[in-house]
Motif scaffolding. Structure first.
Motif, PDB file in Angstrom:
ATOM      1  N   LEU A 169     -47.167  73.367  38.862  1.00 50.03           N
ATOM      2  CA  LEU A 169     -46.285  72.217  39.227  1.00 50.03           C
ATOM      3  C   LEU A 169     -47.190  70.954  39.180  1.00 50.03           C
ATOM      4  O   LEU A 169     -48.084  70.870  40.064  1.00 50.03           O
ATOM      5  N   PRO A 170     -46.606  69.710  38.743  1.00 57.27           N
ATOM      6  CA  PRO A 170     -47.540  68.455  39.023  1.00 57.27           C
ATOM      7  C   PRO A 170     -47.293  67.795  40.493  1.00 57.27           C
ATOM      8  O   PRO A 170     -46.300  68.300  41.511  1.00 57.27           O
ATOM      9  N   ALA A 171     -48.225  67.372  41.023  1.00 62.85           N
ATOM     10  CA  ALA A 171     -48.234  67.089  42.362  1.00 62.85           C
ATOM     11  C   ALA A 171     -47.445  65.802  42.556  1.00 62.85           C
ATOM     12  O   ALA A 171     -47.017  65.206  41.629  1.00 62.85           O
ATOM     13  N   THR A 172     -47.274  65.403  43.987  1.00 66.43           N
ATOM     14  CA  THR A 172     -46.299  64.161  44.108  1.00 66.43           C
ATOM     15  C   THR A 172     -47.199  62.905  44.114  1.00 66.43           C
ATOM     16  O   THR A 172     -48.548  62.810  43.734  1.00 66.43           O
ATOM     17  N   ARG A 173     -46.403  61.765  43.561  1.00 65.93           N
ATOM     18  CA  ARG A 173     -46.901  60.495  43.186  1.00 65.93           C
ATOM     19  C   ARG A 173     -46.032  59.581  43.845  1.00 65.93           C
ATOM     20  O   ARG A 173     -44.782  59.770  44.032  1.00 65.93           O
ATOM     21  N   THR A 174     -46.538  58.342  44.085  1.00 67.17           N
ATOM     22  CA  THR A 174     -45.785  57.102  44.776  1.00 67.17           C
ATOM     23  C   THR A 174     -45.148  56.431  43.683  1.00 67.17           C
ATOM     24  O   THR A 174     -45.784  56.086  42.716  1.00 67.17           O
ATOM     25  N   TYR A 181     -41.641  64.296  43.467  1.00 68.81           N
ATOM     26  CA  TYR A 181     -42.467  65.587  43.896  1.00 68.81           C
ATOM     27  C   TYR A 181     -41.672  66.536  43.053  1.00 68.81           C
ATOM     28  O   TYR A 181     -40.886  66.396  42.197  1.00 68.81           O
ATOM     29  N   SER A 182     -42.392  67.848  42.978  1.00 70.85           N
ATOM     30  CA  SER A 182     -41.878  68.909  42.183  1.00 70.85           C
ATOM     31  C   SER A 182     -41.317  70.118  43.047  1.00 70.85           C
ATOM     32  O   SER A 182     -41.552  70.244  44.074  1.00 70.85           O
ATOM     33  N   ASP A 183     -39.941  70.545  42.262  1.00 70.56           N
ATOM     34  CA  ASP A 183     -39.636  71.888  42.772  1.00 70.56           C
ATOM     35  C   ASP A 183     -38.973  72.432  41.326  1.00 70.56           C
ATOM     36  O   ASP A 183     -39.525  71.911  40.382  1.00 70.56           O
ATOM     37  N   CYS A 184     -37.829  73.429  41.464  1.00 74.01           N
ATOM     38  CA  CYS A 184     -37.552  74.134  40.395  1.00 74.01           C
ATOM     39  C   CYS A 184     -36.012  74.315  40.525  1.00 74.01           C
ATOM     40  O   CYS A 184     -35.318  74.170  41.623  1.00 74.01           O
ATOM     41  N   TRP A 185     -35.481  74.403  39.397  1.00 77.55           N
ATOM     42  CA  TRP A 185     -33.945  74.352  38.926  1.00 77.55           C
ATOM     43  C   TRP A 185     -33.948  75.801  38.923  1.00 77.55           C
ATOM     44  O   TRP A 185     -34.773  76.787  38.077  1.00 77.55           O
ATOM     45  N   VAL A 186     -32.825  76.582  39.140  1.00 78.29           N
ATOM     46  CA  VAL A 186     -32.456  77.994  38.831  1.00 78.29           C
ATOM     47  C   VAL A 186     -30.874  78.075  38.561  1.00 78.29           C
ATOM     48  O   VAL A 186     -29.938  77.233  39.364  1.00 78.29           O
TER      49      VAL A 186
END
Length: 503
Positions: A120-125, A147-152
């Motif tokens: 997963l890609p990192a956080t950005r401002t 930021y990144s997380d995932c859908w399910v």
């Protein structure tokens, strides 16, 4: 299975924890019966926020172990079921009235690094005045973070665990209520009742797992001599569905004045899923529903940040679930731990393992830990195995779903592109079983709604324990969201006359 036959394990509860434990146990070579009084995932496990995530806000409560475990599991599950779990970017508009920017940045830094993030890609401002993600946000919110997380697809995650358990030998008994259990000659004598016809059956088992979620205390009360010092705390979480009101595949996470956060996620293509609330619940879990105050709360949180106001008439659907949280004594429902706790009663030989708490993201780790608690009873069972195993349909090379969709389009050139994508995202590598021997669109049978054909219904009845229209329209799929009242009624009439045995 005859009533007198001894099996290894009865698992009570067809939600995500029961499904995961049944799968893990069957994969270790144990004989398993899973019983569920209703449909699979009919309770909490189909009424979640539909996210595989670390739980960013849990860092505020110093739940570092839980967040780290969830972040690691996030990528484990992404590898296991890439067709129903996929990365999603979350835009967090910053409000200086709430958490200070430095605290948000620190939390996101920890979030990026606690779990050994790989895919997963990192956080950005973000400068919300210039970035396209800021277009729907009110002008006073100038800075944001992504930021990144995932859908399910939560209900399908449950079903796939049960499909895998059955393929490994587990017996799945839906619409089968746990009536009682008592120890007899070092084993459990378990009475089950078919809720469709009222018939009872007796199962003898070496071990019993209570993974009934909101009903965990009720099950303990039905076990002769069963008792536990652990308590479960029921918290209602409600979501609303509205038309989608922004462009792009990303989600939003907005902070509310009460320090809670609200997710605003793209849902089913053209809709938005907004939630969740945290309200103590004292009623029966099966009678839970959203109230007007919760609708107003969610709308107010969204309208604080977005230019396009949402009104009550924009709400096209809502759902509520009861989260069975382990009661750690915290007075604030939002601060109650989302961690899981086991209570093992092995007095009298045959173990009773009660499961408290947990969340969708950590179900696999919970299941693995549950089996470790039962190892003294089953010393010959196989080792841990689920960390590197795919779920049914997830056997997609490199987890590359777009490439898999392209392959399906070559293999089935007669399938409309949108339908191909739907099958791939719902059934993955099992798409061929849904299509079966069809050579044309007409071969898929009657069409009931957008991307909804008879062949899929027959597959769900034959392979996934679907017995009612709601099993199909709201849990195995979300077709119900895309059908009008006339289409839904027509499908119901057709399904009522379907010969289930020949389906």
């Amino acid at each position: 299975m005859s009533d007198s036959q001894m099996i290894d394990l009865v698992v009570v509860g067809g939600g995500i924890n029961g499904a995961g434990i049944a799968r893990d146990a069957a994969g270790r070579g144990l004989s398993v019966v899973l019983c569920e009084k209703d449909d699979l995932a009919q309770g909490t496990s189909s009424r979640s926020g539909k996210l595989v995530h670390g739980g960013l806000r849990y860092l505020e409560y110093y739940e570092f172990r839980l967040v780290r475990e969830a972040l690691i599991e996030r990528e484990v599950l992404l590898n296991a079921a890439p067709h129903i779990i996929w990365p999603m970017r979350f835009v967090l508009p910053h409000s200086p009235d709430d958490r200070p920017a430095w605290l948000v940045r620190l939390g996101l830094f920890l979030y990026d690094h606690l779990g050994g993030r790989k895919k997963l890609p990192a956080t950005r401002t973000l400068d919300l005045r210039r970035s396209p993600e800021g277009a729907p946000i009110k002008d006073q919110f100038r800075r944001g973070f992504e930021y990144s997380d995932c859908w399910v697809d939560d209900a399908r995650l449950v079903v796939l665990n049960v499909v895998d358990a059955a393929q490994r030998g587990a017996q799945i008994l839906t619409r089968t209520a746990f009536v009682s259990a008592q120890r007899e000659n070092g084993a459990w004598r378990v009475e089950l009742r078919d809720t469709r016809n009222g018939k009872s059956r007796i199962v003898m088992a070496r071990g019993l797992v209570n993974a009934a979620g909101p009903w965990v205390a009720d099950i303990i009360g039905r076990v002769t001599g069963g008792q536990s010092t652990r308590k479960v705390r029921l918290v209602k979480g409600s979501h609303i569905v509205t038309p989608k009101f922004w462009d792009g595949p990303h989600s939003y996470l907005v902070q509310n004045h009460d320090k809670r956060v609200i997710f605003v996620n793209p849902y089913e293509g053209d809709k938005a899923l907004i939630g969740t609330t945290d309200v103590p619940w004292d009623g029966a879990p099966e009678s839970v529903s959203i109230d007007d105050a919760e609708v107003d709360y969610l709308l107010a949180a969204v309208n604080r940040y977005f230019k396009q106001p949402l009104r009550r008439l924009d709400v096209v659907q809502s759902f509520s679930g009861v989260r069975p949280l382990y009661d750690d004594g915290n007075g604030n429902p939002s601060a109650v731990t989302r961690d899981y706790v086991f209570d093992l009663d092995a007095n009298g030989g045959a173990p009773l393992l009660n499961v408290f708490g947990g969340k969708i993201t950590t179900f696999r780790k919970l299941s693995e830990a549950a089996m470790q608690h039962l190892r003294p009873t089953f010393p010959a069972m196989g080792p841990d195995w689920t960390a590197t195993a795919t779920l049914p349909g997830g056997e997609i090379e490199d987890g590359d779903v777009p490439r898999f969709i392209a392959r399906l389009q070559r293999e089935y050139p007669w399938l409309p592109r949108e339908l191909t994508g739907y099958y791939a995202r719902t059934y993955g590598a099992r798409t061929a079983q849904v299509i079966d021997s069809a050579q044309s669109l007409a071969d898929l049978g009657r069409q009931f709604g957008p991307n909804f054909y008879e062949a899929e219904v027959r597959y769900l009845v034959e392979q996934e324990w679907a017995e009612t229209t709601q099993d199909i329209l709201t849990r195995r799929t979300k077709h119900g969201l895309h059908m009008n009242a006339e289409q839904t009624a027509a499908f119901g009439a057709w399904f009522e006359g379907l010969d289930r045995k020949s389906a």
